[in-house]
Design a protein around this motif. Structure first.
Motif, PDB file in Angstrom:
ATOM      1  N   THR A 101      30.594  45.510  32.867  1.00  0.00           N
ATOM      2  CA  THR A 101      32.022  45.515  33.176  1.00  0.00           C
ATOM      3  C   THR A 101      32.175  46.000  34.612  1.00  0.00           C
ATOM      4  O   THR A 101      31.521  46.962  35.017  1.00  0.00           O
ATOM      5  N   PRO A 167      33.955  41.090  32.796  1.00  0.00           N
ATOM      6  CA  PRO A 167      35.338  41.569  32.839  1.00  0.00           C
ATOM      7  C   PRO A 167      35.622  42.329  34.128  1.00  0.00           C
ATOM      8  O   PRO A 167      34.809  43.152  34.563  1.00  0.00           O
ATOM      9  N   VAL A 169      38.098  44.981  35.823  1.00  0.00           N
ATOM     10  CA  VAL A 169      39.080  46.028  35.570  1.00  0.00           C
ATOM     11  C   VAL A 169      39.562  46.537  36.931  1.00  0.00           C
ATOM     12  O   VAL A 169      38.755  46.781  37.828  1.00  0.00           O
ATOM     13  N   HIS A 184      45.108  39.829  38.289  1.00  0.00           N
ATOM     14  CA  HIS A 184      43.689  39.469  38.306  1.00  0.00           C
ATOM     15  C   HIS A 184      42.829  40.152  37.248  1.00  0.00           C
ATOM     16  O   HIS A 184      41.710  39.712  36.988  1.00  0.00           O
ATOM     17  N   SER A 186      41.336  41.951  33.714  1.00  0.00           N
ATOM     18  CA  SER A 186      41.348  41.975  32.252  1.00  0.00           C
ATOM     19  C   SER A 186      41.749  43.358  31.756  1.00  0.00           C
ATOM     20  O   SER A 186      42.054  43.536  30.578  1.00  0.00           O
ATOM     21  N   GLY A 187      41.722  44.339  32.676  1.00  0.00           N
ATOM     22  CA  GLY A 187      42.118  45.687  32.303  1.00  0.00           C
ATOM     23  C   GLY A 187      42.553  46.498  33.501  1.00  0.00           C
ATOM     24  O   GLY A 187      42.401  46.082  34.658  1.00  0.00           O
ATOM     25  N   ARG A 214      51.144  36.470  35.195  1.00  0.00           N
ATOM     26  CA  ARG A 214      49.799  36.786  34.718  1.00  0.00           C
ATOM     27  C   ARG A 214      49.159  35.537  34.121  1.00  0.00           C
ATOM     28  O   ARG A 214      49.748  34.902  33.229  1.00  0.00           O
ATOM     29  N   LEU A 218      43.803  35.537  30.761  1.00  0.00           N
ATOM     30  CA  LEU A 218      43.425  36.942  30.839  1.00  0.00           C
ATOM     31  C   LEU A 218      43.809  37.722  29.590  1.00  0.00           C
ATOM     32  O   LEU A 218      43.232  38.772  29.312  1.00  0.00           O
ATOM     33  N   GLY A 219      44.781  37.266  28.851  1.00  0.00           N
ATOM     34  CA  GLY A 219      45.191  37.975  27.642  1.00  0.00           C
ATOM     35  C   GLY A 219      45.887  39.293  27.951  1.00  0.00           C
ATOM     36  O   GLY A 219      46.349  39.535  29.064  1.00  0.00           O
ATOM     37  N   GLU A 220      45.930  40.164  26.977  1.00  0.00           N
ATOM     38  CA  GLU A 220      46.609  41.449  27.128  1.00  0.00           C
ATOM     39  C   GLU A 220      45.775  42.398  27.979  1.00  0.00           C
ATOM     40  O   GLU A 220      44.551  42.434  27.887  1.00  0.00           O
ATOM     41  N   LEU A 221      46.437  43.182  28.799  1.00  0.00           N
ATOM     42  CA  LEU A 221      45.758  44.109  29.698  1.00  0.00           C
ATOM     43  C   LEU A 221      45.149  45.269  28.904  1.00  0.00           C
ATOM     44  O   LEU A 221      45.847  45.983  28.195  1.00  0.00           O
ATOM     45  N   GLU A 222      43.836  45.442  29.020  1.00  0.00           N
ATOM     46  CA  GLU A 222      43.137  46.538  28.346  1.00  0.00           C
ATOM     47  C   GLU A 222      43.275  47.809  29.190  1.00  0.00           C
ATOM     48  O   GLU A 222      43.104  47.778  30.406  1.00  0.00           O
TER      49      GLU A 222
END
Length: 274
Positions: A101, A167, A169, A184, A186-187, A214, A218-222
């Motif tokens: 990561t 990923p 972050v 940009h 993923s978290g 967004r 990328l989906g939901e921000l971790e």
């Protein structure tokens, strides 16, 4: 809730035997990830502990572990050459079997940035462009034409194990960092924040997200947080309740003789019960 461990690249852990033993202890104790930071040359006279270079430390950690994820964060992106960095990160992802990561930040230590040939004023623009450079290389794009980096007719292989790339972050507590995370990342990674400060940052992220586009993939921000100190069970649950996905426990400030017991107790107790 997942738990990471930060700091095995510093202090006594620079001894290869200590580093390997504690990495394996954390893996067996149930930690989800091991994280190392990225400072190359810090200001003199500030009592800086010895520290290993991040890419080298992660390569060693990849070799002495088999399951735990490996995080570099925050890597000070504007002070790294992005074509080389993309290759280093790909190599780490391949050698670790897809466990990498990558957490990035724009940096803040002006003497360090200056020593690496970067001005403080350019750090934001370089961060944006360098991230685009790495993504282009990971996508096997043969050319890039930017303000700071240009290339043509070259590609990098192998590709990362994790596709399209490990990923990403984004760290930082500024408005620019929040925008970068939404656009940009993923978290998002917040450093040294207690529960109330984390809640405030998450409100700012949510507000930023309402005004930014967004990408769907990328989906939901971790959400990843390093708390001010090792949390007890109740505090860890409070982080989880407000939407934190990962807590990264920092070793700094813990007496070296107690580090092994802290790793064992935090990993076994919190991971089992939160």
């Amino acid at each position: 809730m997942r738990f990471g461990l930060y700091g095995l690249h510093r202090d006594r852990n620079v001894d290869p035997g200590v580093l390997a033993r504690r990495a394996r202890l954390a893996e067996e104790a149930g930690f989800e990830s091991l994280w190392v930071g990225d400072h190359i040359a810090l200001p003199a006279g500030e009592g800086n502990p010895p520290r290993l270079e991040a890419m080298v430390a992660l390569t060693y950690l990849a070799a002495v572990t088999s399951r735990v994820r490996l995080g570099v964060g925050l890597i000070v992106l504007p002070q790294r050459q992005p074509v080389l960095l993309a290759k280093q990160l790909t190599s780490l992802d391949v050698l670790s079997g897809g466990r990498l990561t990558v957490a990035i930040g724009a940096g803040y230590v002006e003497p360090e940035l200056h020593a690496m040939g970067v001005s403080l004023a350019e750090r934001g623009a370089r961060t944006e462009e360098y991230l685009a450079v790495m993504r282009a290389l990971w996508d096997a794009a043969p050319s890039f034409d930017g303000r700071f980096v240009s290339f043509s007719g070259v590609v990098q292989y192998p590709s990362p194990v994790q596709r399209p790339h490990p990923p990403i972050v984004v760290g930082g507590h500024s408005a620019a960092a929040y925008r970068r995370a939404v656009r940009h990342g993923s978290g998002w990674y917040g450093w040294g924040l207690d529960v109330d400060q984390t809640a405030q940052a998450l409100r700012a992220l949510a507000e930023t997200a309402r005004g930014e586009q967004r990408p769907e993939g990328l989906g939901e921000l971790e959400i990843t947080i390093t708390p001010p100190g090792p949390p007890d069970l109740d505090t860890a649950r409070r982080y989880a309740e407000i939407g934190v996905d990962r807590l990264i426990i920092e070793l700094e400030g813990i007496d070296d003789d107690a580090v092994d017991s802290v790793i064992a107790s935090v990993g076994e107790t919190l991971a089992d019960q939160v």
